[in-house]
Design a protein around this motif. Structure first.
Motif, mmCIF file in Angstrom:
data_model
loop_
_atom_site.group_PDB
_atom_site.id
_atom_site.type_symbol
_atom_site.label_atom_id
_atom_site.label_comp_id
_atom_site.label_asym_id
_atom_site.label_seq_id
_atom_site.Cartn_x
_atom_site.Cartn_y
_atom_site.Cartn_z
ATOM 1 N N VAL A 1 123.940 -119.386 -49.234
ATOM 2 C CA VAL A 1 122.615 -118.960 -48.808
ATOM 3 C C VAL A 1 122.676 -118.703 -47.307
ATOM 4 C CG1 VAL A 1 120.180 -119.572 -48.608
ATOM 5 C CG2 VAL A 1 121.492 -120.280 -50.623
ATOM 6 N N LYS A 2 122.284 -117.503 -46.923
ATOM 7 C CA LYS A 2 122.257 -117.153 -45.503
ATOM 8 C C LYS A 2 120.866 -116.673 -45.135
ATOM 9 C CE LYS A 2 127.167 -115.922 -45.155
ATOM 10 N NZ LYS A 2 128.160 -114.902 -44.743
ATOM 11 N N LEU A 3 120.259 -117.349 -44.154
ATOM 12 C CA LEU A 3 118.977 -116.902 -43.613
ATOM 13 C C LEU A 3 119.252 -115.938 -42.475
ATOM 14 C CD1 LEU A 3 116.840 -120.169 -43.355
ATOM 15 C CD2 LEU A 3 116.872 -118.504 -45.197
ATOM 16 N N ARG A 4 118.576 -114.810 -42.509
ATOM 17 C CA ARG A 4 118.771 -113.801 -41.473
ATOM 18 C C ARG A 4 117.438 -113.496 -40.795
ATOM 19 N NH1 ARG A 4 123.700 -110.924 -41.921
ATOM 20 N NH2 ARG A 4 124.905 -111.486 -43.769
ATOM 21 N N LYS A 5 117.504 -113.261 -39.512
ATOM 22 C CA LYS A 5 116.307 -112.929 -38.742
ATOM 23 C C LYS A 5 116.192 -111.417 -38.654
ATOM 24 C CE LYS A 5 115.954 -113.203 -34.258
ATOM 25 N NZ LYS A 5 115.894 -113.693 -32.860
ATOM 26 N N GLY A 6 115.309 -110.877 -39.476
ATOM 27 C CA GLY A 6 115.115 -109.444 -39.518
ATOM 28 C C GLY A 6 115.079 -108.963 -40.948
ATOM 29 N N PRO A 7 114.498 -107.801 -41.178
ATOM 30 C CA PRO A 7 114.451 -107.253 -42.535
ATOM 31 C C PRO A 7 115.827 -106.819 -42.998
ATOM 32 C CG PRO A 7 113.571 -105.676 -40.956
ATOM 33 C CD PRO A 7 113.801 -106.951 -40.198
ATOM 34 N N ALA A 8 116.030 -106.818 -44.312
ATOM 35 C CA ALA A 8 117.309 -106.409 -44.885
ATOM 36 C C ALA A 8 117.626 -104.977 -44.490
ATOM 37 C CB ALA A 8 117.263 -106.540 -46.402
ATOM 38 N N SER B 1 106.080 -112.012 -34.342
ATOM 39 C CA SER B 1 106.185 -112.055 -35.794
ATOM 40 C C SER B 1 107.622 -111.754 -36.201
ATOM 41 C CB SER B 1 105.231 -111.026 -36.419
ATOM 42 O OG SER B 1 105.370 -111.003 -37.819
ATOM 43 N N HIS B 2 108.215 -112.624 -37.003
ATOM 44 C CA HIS B 2 109.619 -112.491 -37.390
ATOM 45 C C HIS B 2 109.751 -112.445 -38.911
ATOM 46 C CE1 HIS B 2 111.062 -113.313 -33.305
ATOM 47 N NE2 HIS B 2 110.096 -114.222 -33.243
ATOM 48 N N THR B 3 110.618 -111.544 -39.375
ATOM 49 C CA THR B 3 110.945 -111.472 -40.802
ATOM 50 C C THR B 3 112.176 -112.326 -41.068
ATOM 51 O OG1 THR B 3 110.049 -109.242 -41.001
ATOM 52 C CG2 THR B 3 111.571 -109.955 -42.712
ATOM 53 N N ILE B 4 112.031 -113.269 -41.971
ATOM 54 C CA ILE B 4 113.148 -114.136 -42.365
ATOM 55 C C ILE B 4 113.583 -113.717 -43.762
ATOM 56 C CG2 ILE B 4 113.961 -116.492 -42.619
ATOM 57 C CD1 ILE B 4 112.973 -115.750 -39.800
ATOM 58 N N ILE C 1 114.735 -111.057 -50.388
ATOM 59 C CA ILE C 1 113.409 -111.675 -50.328
ATOM 60 C C ILE C 1 113.093 -111.952 -48.866
ATOM 61 C CG2 ILE C 1 111.945 -113.575 -51.102
ATOM 62 C CD1 ILE C 1 113.825 -113.983 -53.432
ATOM 63 N N GLU C 2 111.900 -111.565 -48.446
ATOM 64 C CA GLU C 2 111.526 -111.679 -47.039
ATOM 65 C C GLU C 2 110.250 -112.493 -46.883
ATOM 66 O OE1 GLU C 2 111.205 -107.656 -45.733
ATOM 67 O OE2 GLU C 2 113.372 -107.266 -45.809
ATOM 68 N N LYS C 3 110.200 -113.316 -45.843
ATOM 69 C CA LYS C 3 109.018 -114.084 -45.470
ATOM 70 C C LYS C 3 108.722 -113.821 -43.997
ATOM 71 C CE LYS C 3 108.531 -116.184 -49.456
ATOM 72 N NZ LYS C 3 107.343 -115.944 -50.321
ATOM 73 N N THR C 4 107.459 -114.027 -43.628
ATOM 74 C CA THR C 4 107.053 -113.810 -42.236
ATOM 75 C C THR C 4 106.814 -115.140 -41.544
ATOM 76 O OG1 THR C 4 106.031 -111.693 -42.770
ATOM 77 C CG2 THR C 4 105.347 -112.746 -40.722
ATOM 78 N N LEU C 5 107.371 -115.286 -40.363
ATOM 79 C CA LEU C 5 107.158 -116.476 -39.534
ATOM 80 C C LEU C 5 106.573 -116.022 -38.201
ATOM 81 C CD1 LEU C 5 107.592 -119.557 -39.102
ATOM 82 C CD2 LEU C 5 109.772 -118.951 -38.019
ATOM 83 N N ILE C 6 105.414 -116.640 -37.809
ATOM 84 C CA ILE C 6 104.781 -116.332 -36.528
ATOM 85 C C ILE C 6 105.171 -117.408 -35.527
ATOM 86 C CG2 ILE C 6 102.621 -115.952 -35.308
ATOM 87 C CD1 ILE C 6 103.194 -113.872 -37.436
ATOM 88 N N VAL C 7 105.762 -116.984 -34.444
ATOM 89 C CA VAL C 7 106.080 -117.894 -33.338
ATOM 90 C C VAL C 7 105.111 -117.567 -32.212
ATOM 91 C CG1 VAL C 7 107.829 -118.707 -31.732
ATOM 92 C CG2 VAL C 7 108.497 -117.982 -34.027
ATOM 93 N N LYS C 8 104.153 -118.518 -31.940
ATOM 94 C CA LYS C 8 103.138 -118.275 -30.921
ATOM 95 C C LYS C 8 103.505 -118.998 -29.639
ATOM 96 C CE LYS C 8 100.144 -122.192 -32.061
ATOM 97 N NZ LYS C 8 98.776 -122.621 -32.418
ATOM 98 N N LYS C 9 102.952 -118.507 -28.550
ATOM 99 C CA LYS C 9 103.190 -119.158 -27.273
ATOM 100 C C LYS C 9 102.324 -120.399 -27.163
ATOM 101 C CE LYS C 9 104.530 -115.101 -24.565
ATOM 102 N NZ LYS C 9 104.233 -114.292 -23.358
ATOM 103 N N LYS C 10 102.851 -121.416 -26.520
ATOM 104 C CA LYS C 10 102.029 -122.568 -26.204
ATOM 105 C C LYS C 10 100.947 -122.142 -25.220
ATOM 106 C CE LYS C 10 105.839 -125.809 -26.820
ATOM 107 N NZ LYS C 10 106.714 -126.813 -26.172
#
Length: 803
Positions: free
Chosen positions: A631-638, A673-676, A694-703
């Motif tokens: 299993v490899k998680l990649r940052k970005g769409p396929a 917004s990042h596609t995992i 299979i893609e999921k969205t992760l939001i990384v917000k600023k403090k």
């Protein structure tokens, strides 16, 4: 190097259930998770000795155990990391190699720069004919910089020498084990069998499981060091089976004992063409076969005369031209390769290889021959009338009676190749027929490989079919020149027409020019200019007859193993699984079809920078055998090709008919917004890569404190004052309990307090606008809301008191 692999090595990847005789002697059944390479090339290894295997050009399976520094992706001729993390010239005389600090041998000891230095020097030793012994003439010394860094220091005449990259492709072994063996065996080190399984201690993803004269089986190393950096090899076993006959290989393929077939198995092409739903190939939309299999170009075949034996052929360019004009190479290619190739140019460079069209001296070809065009470059035209015209000009005789020159009969030669190499056999048979049509009669002879090779090396042949290198080197397209100008040291290494023996002065001149060429950046204007100049030296002389150049066909079943390289989702791997470590590139990509991703979720949808997220991936195995899965998680769409960046990875075993959930932790520092993505390898629309990523969205917000420009120092105090004043208004209203007058007075006080609060709010707003940041605006907005709530309470209270 195995020469048949250069042109039509029948290397077949086989994935099957099989029985093999292990070294201990007992039979055992292998799991269905087995990847086989069907070897139909030249000689079979006699030992499991990496020095012997490399020296004799037979590293069959060796590099899966004794890992090289890099693997060759033979589609583009580029190197990809194995033991080495990176490499390159630090100056024009220093080639630096950096080893992965994680690299270790199977016994857990680290792979050090000292081990690599020792291995390279062993391969460069002339006493036992090491595979790098000729290349090592360019090396002044090898020096260790630190535990993971070494320098190859080149001699003065070899600046920026591109051929030094060959050292990246040989087996690396432990100095602690092999130094005592070399001291004991000396020049006979190549005779050491190295079949003790407990002592081999390689660093690769596999260990030797069984060895015989027709089968080699390797067992996966579960704690292979490469797992730490995401180099996963999933097939539990990797086998190599010696097989020559294409008919037998096709029958195995048809019966699904073999999952992928390449090399030259003509029947497989018609069979798969008629059953597209069951099979895959490079370009499933293509109609022409050369386009279907375009990802795997080879070199060029030639008909090489024995110029030391055939004086008439050596001394007469007109005869070599007549013999060439008499051949319809396009027809030969069509019949021999069923649409997979075309006529090759007299530059002996396959135009399908990277950069070859730029490097081909088209002018010198057109200026010396009647030409036509094939694959974008000029080739010698089929013109039997011109061939007869040339013979009439120089000879006595006719097409019907034959020809003589100075009283000597032209012809009577024997054309030779290997029994079982059906494409080469068919080519020579057609040449025999075409030459007979211009009045020159010859015979064909097909030998067992050892006999053919021996006759070639001892120069007992008349004409022999040979191959010029394809993309099997890390300096394409220059490697093709090696087969023309390097000293001839073995069947497949060095000049195919023995230029140094026949024309020593020209040979030395050509080699000097080649050395200069290897010192230039590939693709540079100067490199192209010098390559074209070099072609002026040999193209007009036509020392060999150019034949066809073609692509290696490859088809596979699509219901057992997946992630084949396709046009939609390519990766740099030629289908041949032998020679120069390309088997490693292949096995590094394979996935079992029966394992699918049932679900994928993230523990959080929105996080702060650097905050840890857990990805949960559930795998289902619908098959009847346990399977390894990565299993490899990649940052970005396929996407096609190498795919997006891997941010986490983990391998597991999914039980037969069962499920397995894998959890991976990761974090991302970049906001937004990042596609995992998981199963990026499934990208593409073909059955060769079933399913979808299979893609999921992760939001990384600023403090909050990191958003926008800094907040002015007095802004928080102004906001606090506004809120406090409004609160005072509320308190004043609450204190009015006895009389309406009290309430009225309190209301007036509240209004005054509210006005004061408004002034404070205006000050805060102005400060916020001056700051210009999102955070300041958010703070004011929060303050205003608080004031509204408080003032609402004020007016409710005063209203009630007034009534």
């Amino acid at each position: 190097m195995n020469g048949k692999s250069l042109i039509s090595a029948g290397i077949v990847s086989v994935l099957l259930v099989g029985f093999l005789m292990p070294l201990a002697g007992a039979q055992r059944k292998l799991k269905p998770e087995t990847a086989w390479s069907d070897f139909s090339g030249s000689t079979w290894p006699k030992t499991w000795n990496p020095i012997y295997a490399e020296a004799t050009g037979n590293p069959v399976g060796i590099r899966s155990v004794y890992e090289p520094l890099a693997a060759l992706g033979t589609w583009k001729g580029e190197l990809y990391p194995m033991l080495a993390e990176n490499w390159g010239f630090t100056d024009k005389y220093t080639f630096e190699i950096n080893i992965y600090p994680e690299a270790e041998f199977h016994d857990g000891s680290p792979v050090t720069a000292e081990d690599v230095k020792f291995s390279l020097n062993a391969h460069g030793n002339k006493k036992w004919g090491g595979t790098l012994s000729t290349l090592w003439d360019s090396v002044e010394s090898v020096s260790v910089v630190d535990e993971t860094t070494l320098h190859i220091n080149l001699k003065e005449n070899y600046p920026n020498y591109q051929m030094i990259k060959d050292c990246m492709l040989v087996a690396i072994f432990s100095k602690d084990r092999w130094q005592p063996l070399i001291e004991e065996y000396g020049e006979n080190i190549v005779d050491y069998p190295n079949l003790d399984l407990g002592k081999q201690n390689g660093s690769g993803p596999y260990k030797l499981s069984s060895f015989s004269m027709d089968k080699i089986v390797l067992k996966r190393v579960s704690d292979y060091w490469g797992n730490k950096i995401g180099h996963y090899f999933l097939p539990e076993y990797h086998g190599v089976m010696k097989e020559v006959e294409s008919t037998a290989r096709f029958n195995d393929f048809k019966q699904h004992n073999i999952d992928v077939v390449t090399g030259w198995v003509p029947a497989s092409m018609d069979y798969t063409d008629q059953r597209p739903s069951k099979f895959g190939w490079w370009n499933e939309d293509a109609e022409k076969r050369v386009e279907k299999y375009a990802a795997s170009p080879l070199g060029q075949s030639v008909l090489a005369p024995n110029l030391e034996k055939l004086d008439m052929v050596r001394n007469n360019l007109w005869l070599r031209k007549a013999l060439t004009y008499a051949l319809d190479v396009s027809e030969i290619s069509e019949k021999s390769h069923l649409g997979c190739g075309a006529a090759g140019p007299p530059s002996f460079m396959n135009p399908l290889l990277p950069k070859v069209p730029e490097y081909t001296n088209k002018e010198v070809i057109r200026n010396n021959f009647e030409t036509t065009t094939a694959m974008g470059v000029p080739v010698i035209k089929y013109d039997p009338e011109k061939a007869v015209e040339i013979l009439k000009e120089h000879c006595e005789g006719s097409v019907d009676k034959g020809w003589t020159y100075n009283g000597e009969k032209i012809g009577g030669w024997t054309l030779e190749t290997v029994q079982g190499w059906v494409d080469w056999m068919g080519t020579l048979s057609q040449i025999k027929e075409m030459w007979s049509k211009i009045g020159i009669n010859v015979e064909t002879k097909f030998h067992e490989y050892g006999t053919w090779s021996s006759r070639y090396m001892t120069k007992k042949f008349d004409w022999s079919m040979m191959g010029i290198g394809g993309p099997e080197a890390p300096y394409v397209p220059l490697n093709g020149f090696n087969a023309l100008f390097l000293p001839h040291t073995s069947t497949w290494v060095g000049s195919k027409f023995n230029i140094h023996d026949v024309y020593p002065e020209k040979g030395q001149k050509a080699q000097n020019m080649l050395n200069e060429l290897y010192s230039l950046p590939i693709g540079s204007e100067e490199s192209i200019r010098k390559a074209k100049k070099l072609q002026e030296l040999y193209v007009p002389e036509l020392y060999m007859i150019p034949l066809w150049t073609y692509v290696r066909h490859g088809q596979w079943w699509t219901n057992r193993w997946a992630n084949w390289p396709t046009k939609d989702d390519p990766y740099d791997m030629q289908y041949a699984l032998q020679s120069l470590g390309s088997d490693l590139r292949f096995l590094d990509h394979m996935y079992p079809v029966s394992v699918e991703t049932a679900s994928f979720s993230l523990s959080k949808g929105t996080v702060n920078p650097g905050e840890v997220v857990t990805a949960s991936v559930t795998l289902n195995n619908t098959g009847d055998a346990d399977h390894n899965y990565a299993v490899k998680l990649r940052k970005g769409p396929a996407k096609a090709g190498p795919g997006p960046e891997v941010i986490a990875h983990k391998a597991t075993v999914v039980p037969a008919g069962g499920s397995k959930t894998v959890e991976l932790e990761f974090s991302i520092d970049e906001t937004g917004s990042h596609t995992i993505t998981v199963d990026d390898w499934r990208f593409g629309k073909t059955d060769s890569n079933p399913g979808d990523p299979i893609e999921k969205t992760l939001i990384v917000k600023k403090k909050e404190e990191e958003i926008g420009p800094p907040i002015p120092e007095n802004l928080p105090e102004k906001v606090d004052m506004a809120i406090k004043t409004a609160q005072d208004a509320k308190d004043a209203a609450l204190s009015a309990k006895d009389t309406a007058q009290d309430a009225k007075n309190a209301a007036q006080e509240a209004v005054s307090a509210a006005n004061a609060a408004k002034e404070s709010a205006d000050d805060a707003k102005a400060a916020a606008e001056e700051a210009g940041g999102v955070s300041a605006s958010m703070l004011v907005a929060s303050m205003v809301i608080t004031i509204i709530v408080v003032l609402a309470g004020v007016y409710v209270i005063t209203g009630k008191r007034a009534t």
